[in-house]
Design an enzyme around this catalytic site. Structure first.
Site, mmCIF file in Angstrom:
data_model
loop_
_atom_site.group_PDB
_atom_site.id
_atom_site.type_symbol
_atom_site.label_atom_id
_atom_site.label_comp_id
_atom_site.label_asym_id
_atom_site.label_seq_id
_atom_site.Cartn_x
_atom_site.Cartn_y
_atom_site.Cartn_z
ATOM 1 N N LYS A 192 0.840 -1.205 0.000
ATOM 2 C CA LYS A 192 0.000 0.000 0.000
ATOM 3 C C LYS A 192 0.871 1.249 0.000
ATOM 4 O O LYS A 192 1.557 1.543 0.974
ATOM 5 C CB LYS A 192 -0.894 0.038 1.238
ATOM 6 N N GLY A 226 6.605 4.677 8.616
ATOM 7 C CA GLY A 226 5.738 5.842 8.795
ATOM 8 C C GLY A 226 5.959 6.440 10.172
ATOM 9 O O GLY A 226 7.025 6.274 10.769
ATOM 10 N N SER A 227 4.926 7.113 10.673
ATOM 11 C CA SER A 227 5.082 7.826 11.943
ATOM 12 C C SER A 227 5.091 6.846 13.117
ATOM 13 O O SER A 227 4.511 5.753 13.040
ATOM 14 C CB SER A 227 3.938 8.820 12.100
ATOM 15 N N THR A 228 5.712 7.275 14.205
ATOM 16 C CA THR A 228 5.764 6.446 15.413
ATOM 17 C C THR A 228 4.349 6.207 15.950
ATOM 18 O O THR A 228 4.023 5.109 16.402
ATOM 19 C CB THR A 228 6.666 7.126 16.466
ATOM 20 N N VAL A 278 1.418 5.957 14.306
ATOM 21 C CA VAL A 278 0.701 4.897 13.580
ATOM 22 C C VAL A 278 1.417 3.562 13.779
ATOM 23 O O VAL A 278 0.776 2.517 13.937
ATOM 24 C CB VAL A 278 0.560 5.250 12.077
ATOM 25 N N GLY A 279 2.748 3.589 13.831
ATOM 26 C CA GLY A 279 3.520 2.356 14.040
ATOM 27 C C GLY A 279 3.130 1.651 15.330
ATOM 28 O O GLY A 279 3.007 0.429 15.384
ATOM 29 N N GLU A 334 9.692 0.934 10.730
ATOM 30 C CA GLU A 334 10.667 2.008 10.488
ATOM 31 C C GLU A 334 9.931 3.306 10.764
ATOM 32 O O GLU A 334 9.048 3.694 9.993
ATOM 33 C CB GLU A 334 11.152 1.990 9.024
ATOM 34 N N CYS A 359 13.135 10.835 7.466
ATOM 35 C CA CYS A 359 13.238 10.302 8.826
ATOM 36 C C CYS A 359 14.661 10.430 9.358
ATOM 37 O O CYS A 359 14.866 10.448 10.561
ATOM 38 C CB CYS A 359 12.789 8.851 8.851
ATOM 39 N N GLU A 376 9.689 15.809 15.908
ATOM 40 C CA GLU A 376 10.027 15.544 14.510
ATOM 41 C C GLU A 376 9.132 16.458 13.658
ATOM 42 O O GLU A 376 7.949 16.181 13.450
ATOM 43 C CB GLU A 376 9.755 14.078 14.141
HETATM 44 P P1 NAD Z 1 1.957 7.930 8.438
HETATM 45 O O1 NAD Z 1 2.272 7.125 9.665
HETATM 46 O O2 NAD Z 1 0.878 8.920 8.535
HETATM 47 O O3 NAD Z 1 1.571 6.962 7.231
HETATM 48 C C1 NAD Z 1 2.428 5.973 6.741
HETATM 49 C C2 NAD Z 1 1.614 4.934 5.984
HETATM 50 O O4 NAD Z 1 0.738 4.274 6.913
HETATM 51 C C3 NAD Z 1 0.710 5.525 4.892
HETATM 52 O O5 NAD Z 1 0.671 4.640 3.792
HETATM 53 C C4 NAD Z 1 -0.648 5.579 5.587
HETATM 54 O O6 NAD Z 1 -1.726 5.514 4.685
HETATM 55 C C5 NAD Z 1 -0.587 4.313 6.441
HETATM 56 N N1 NAD Z 1 -1.493 4.317 7.607
HETATM 57 C C6 NAD Z 1 -1.992 5.396 8.264
HETATM 58 N N2 NAD Z 1 -2.826 4.985 9.252
HETATM 59 C C7 NAD Z 1 -2.834 3.629 9.214
HETATM 60 C C8 NAD Z 1 -3.493 2.627 9.987
HETATM 61 N N3 NAD Z 1 -4.317 2.927 10.996
HETATM 62 N N4 NAD Z 1 -3.280 1.322 9.683
HETATM 63 C C9 NAD Z 1 -2.439 0.990 8.681
HETATM 64 N N5 NAD Z 1 -1.799 1.889 7.906
HETATM 65 C C10 NAD Z 1 -1.981 3.200 8.168
HETATM 66 O O7 NAD Z 1 3.352 8.577 7.983
HETATM 67 P P2 NAD Z 1 3.618 9.597 6.792
HETATM 68 O O8 NAD Z 1 3.114 10.925 7.229
HETATM 69 O O9 NAD Z 1 3.174 9.018 5.507
HETATM 70 O O10 NAD Z 1 5.224 9.590 6.773
HETATM 71 C C11 NAD Z 1 5.983 10.360 7.613
HETATM 72 C C12 NAD Z 1 6.527 9.567 8.789
HETATM 73 O O11 NAD Z 1 7.230 8.411 8.313
HETATM 74 C C13 NAD Z 1 7.545 10.337 9.602
HETATM 75 O O12 NAD Z 1 7.310 10.143 10.965
HETATM 76 C C14 NAD Z 1 8.875 9.695 9.207
HETATM 77 O O13 NAD Z 1 9.893 9.813 10.153
HETATM 78 C C15 NAD Z 1 8.477 8.292 8.987
HETATM 79 N N6 NAD Z 1 9.460 7.606 8.130
HETATM 80 C C16 NAD Z 1 10.314 6.691 8.694
HETATM 81 C C17 NAD Z 1 11.289 6.058 7.917
HETATM 82 C C18 NAD Z 1 12.245 5.064 8.502
HETATM 83 O O14 NAD Z 1 12.813 4.303 7.731
HETATM 84 N N7 NAD Z 1 12.435 5.006 9.797
HETATM 85 C C19 NAD Z 1 11.376 6.360 6.558
HETATM 86 C C20 NAD Z 1 10.495 7.295 6.023
HETATM 87 C C21 NAD Z 1 9.524 7.901 6.833
#
Ligand code: NAD
Length: 456
Positions: free
Chosen positions: A155, A208-210, A212-213, A230, A264, A357
């Site tokens: 996705k 993605g974000s901490t 949502v992670g 990540e 990130c 961040e």
């Molecule tokens: P986000 O957490 O909002 O979304 C990331 C992904 O998760 C998107 O595809 C989103 O649609 C999906 N998502 C959102 N809610 C969800 C849920 N409830 N269940 C499943 N999937 C869901 O992050 P973003 O705004 O797209 O990206 C920015 C963040 O990503 C920053 O915090 C950045 O530090 C982090 N990031 C980390 C790394 C790394 O390797 N550590 C790399 C790139 C980005």
């Protein structure tokens, strides 16, 4: 009724394409097809699976310029960066194409028989990608997963699905069966949520974000589902008085403003030894003012726009006034989600400019007294993803590297990602490692089989 999403060019605000959002029902159907495709994909001989991955890499290679232009339009990445990103997918596919023929088990001496282990694929792997690096982050998940014999549903982020859709076409052209690698554009709370909930998805790779992670990890716990995370970062660039200050200052903008700070690994805190703090700021100012911000399709552009109007508002909210601003670079007026590279010098270590961040082109420059304080300040965060250490003293470089709690550090450099080496975070920056020689193992399960040699 089918729902669609308007994908925009962040440098012009113009709509590029309407992309269909995958529903929960269609996500489930895709997961079930991916599951049904497993036996045939597992049965592909290792050498043939390797050849298919190499053909996929070659198809990406032939399409690098097209993929790069798509990313410039969809994500506002500079053309130079976007070419690197497409090339990274190619390289990662080639790198993991070597894995199928080297995924070997062990024979372990035991009394009474023979004991062997097998590296089994996990099954269907769900890869969830953020908007900031749509291509490489997709590749770091799908390449090792496919190499190990898994099938993949991926996705992309709502805002940036175009290159992932193109990668799915290239996979098919290369001969990878359609149900083995499927791209499902859609909402996190729908498609991503089904990856977490559906019992046939055996692992979720989330970047993605901490925030949502954390939710994904909790959701996966219900089925003890494997997860790689990540997540975010608030990374420190530590500059000691004995460093090559000119080089440290000249390269610092690249370390934080690359991809408009939406990285990130962005070194969004520069910690500078107090004795050279003023001198460092003097050197940093022309470097920041010299960053070329503008049309990301121009070869000389160094920084493009932010991803969306909403994200720019979020970044702007960190600077209600100019109280903390030391100096800033320039940014175009008019259409596009522009924000200038900005240097702030907050007085307090608890200022959100130092702790949050921001994920935009704002960097906080903060003084420290000595080595012990530098390490303590670098670690004074819930994150632990990356960082830089600038010094000419080898012993100090090693001591500080061992002291900083982060997964990816560079000495006298700002590079974080090399596909030959492991990448991932300490603390709330994540769980598990991607890339490097061991990533394929994260997509396998060890099976242990004992064969009795006793007479029957
Ligand atoms: P986000 O957490 O909002 O979304 C990331 C992904 O998760 C998107 O595809 C989103 O649609 C999906 N998502 C959102 N809610 C969800 C849920 N409830 N269940 C499943 N999937 C869901 O992050 P973003 O705004 O797209 O990206 C920015 C963040 O990503 C920053 O915090 C950045 O530090 C982090 N990031 C980390 C790394 C790394 O390797 N550590 C790399 C790139 C980005």
């Amino acid at each position: 009724m089918t729902q669609t999403f308007e994908v925009r060019n962040p440098a012009t605000e113009r709509v590029l394409r309407e992309v269909e959002l995958t529903s929960a029902e269609r996500t489930d159907a895709a997961i079930e097809r991916a599951h049904a495709a497993l036996p045939a994909w597992r049965a592909v001989a290792p050498g043939d699976r390797a050849r298919l991955l190499r053909r996929f890499a070659d198809a990406v290679d032939a399409d690098v310029e097209n993929l790069a232009r798509l990313e410039v339009a969809n994500s506002g990445h500079t053309i130079g960066n976007a070419r690197w990103e497409a090339g990274n997918v190619r390289d990662v596919l080639h790198y993991y194409a070597a894995a199928p023929e080297r995924l070997i088990g062990k024979q372990i001496p035991v009394p009474g028989g023979v004991n062997v282990t097998f590296a089994e694929p996990l099954g269907v792997v769900g890869v969830i990608v953020p908007w900031n690096f749509p291509m490489p982050i997709a590749g770091w998940g799908f390449a090792p997963a496919l190499a190990a014999g898994n099938t993949v549903v991926l996705k992309p982020a709502e805002l940036t699905p175009l290159t992932a859709l193109r990668l799915a076409e290239l996979a098919r052209e290369a001969g990878i069966p359609e149900d083995v690698f499927q791209v499902l554009p859609g909402k996190g709370g729908v498609v991503g949520q089904r990856f977490v909930e559906h019992p046939l998805v055996r692992k979720v790779v989330f970047t993605g974000s901490t925030e949502v992670g954390r939710r994904i990890m909790a959701g996966c716990a219900a089925q003890v589902k494997r997860v790689t995370l990540e997540l975010g970062g608030k990374n420190a660039n530590i500059v000691f008085a004995d460093a090559d200050l000119e080089r440290a200052a000249a390269t610092a903008p690249y370390g934080v403003f690359d991809n408009a700070g939406q990285d990130c690994c962005a070194r969004s805190r520069i910690l500078v030894q107090a004795s050279v703090y003023d001198r460092f700021l003097e050197l940093l100012e022309p470097a920041v003012k010299g960053v070329v911000v503008g049309d990301p399709s121009h070869e000389s552009t160094e920084m493009g726009p932010l991803i969306s109007a909403e994200h720019r508002e979020r970044v702007r909210a960190y600077l209600p006034d100019d109280a903390n601003v030391a100096f800033r670079g320039s940014a175009p007026d008019g259409a596009g989600y522009w924000f200038p590279p900005t240097v702030v010098t907050p007085r307090s270590a608890t200022d959100p400019l130092v702790t949050d961040e921001i994920f935009g082109p704002i960097v906080a420059v903060v003084p420290f007294a000595d080595e012990a304080e530098a390490v303590a300040m670098a670690n004074d965060t819930a994150y632990g993803l990356s960082g830089s250490i600038w010094t000419r003293d080898v012993g100090r470089a090693l001591r500080v590297s061992r002291g900083v709690e982060a997964g990816n550090l560079s000495v006298n450099s700002h590079a974080s990602v090399r596909y030959w080496t492991p990448f991932g975070g300490f603390k709330q920056s994540g769980l598990g490692r991607e890339l490097g020689p061991d990533a394929v193992e994260a997509f396998t399960e060890v099976k242990n089989v004992f064969i009795s040699t006793e007479e029957q």
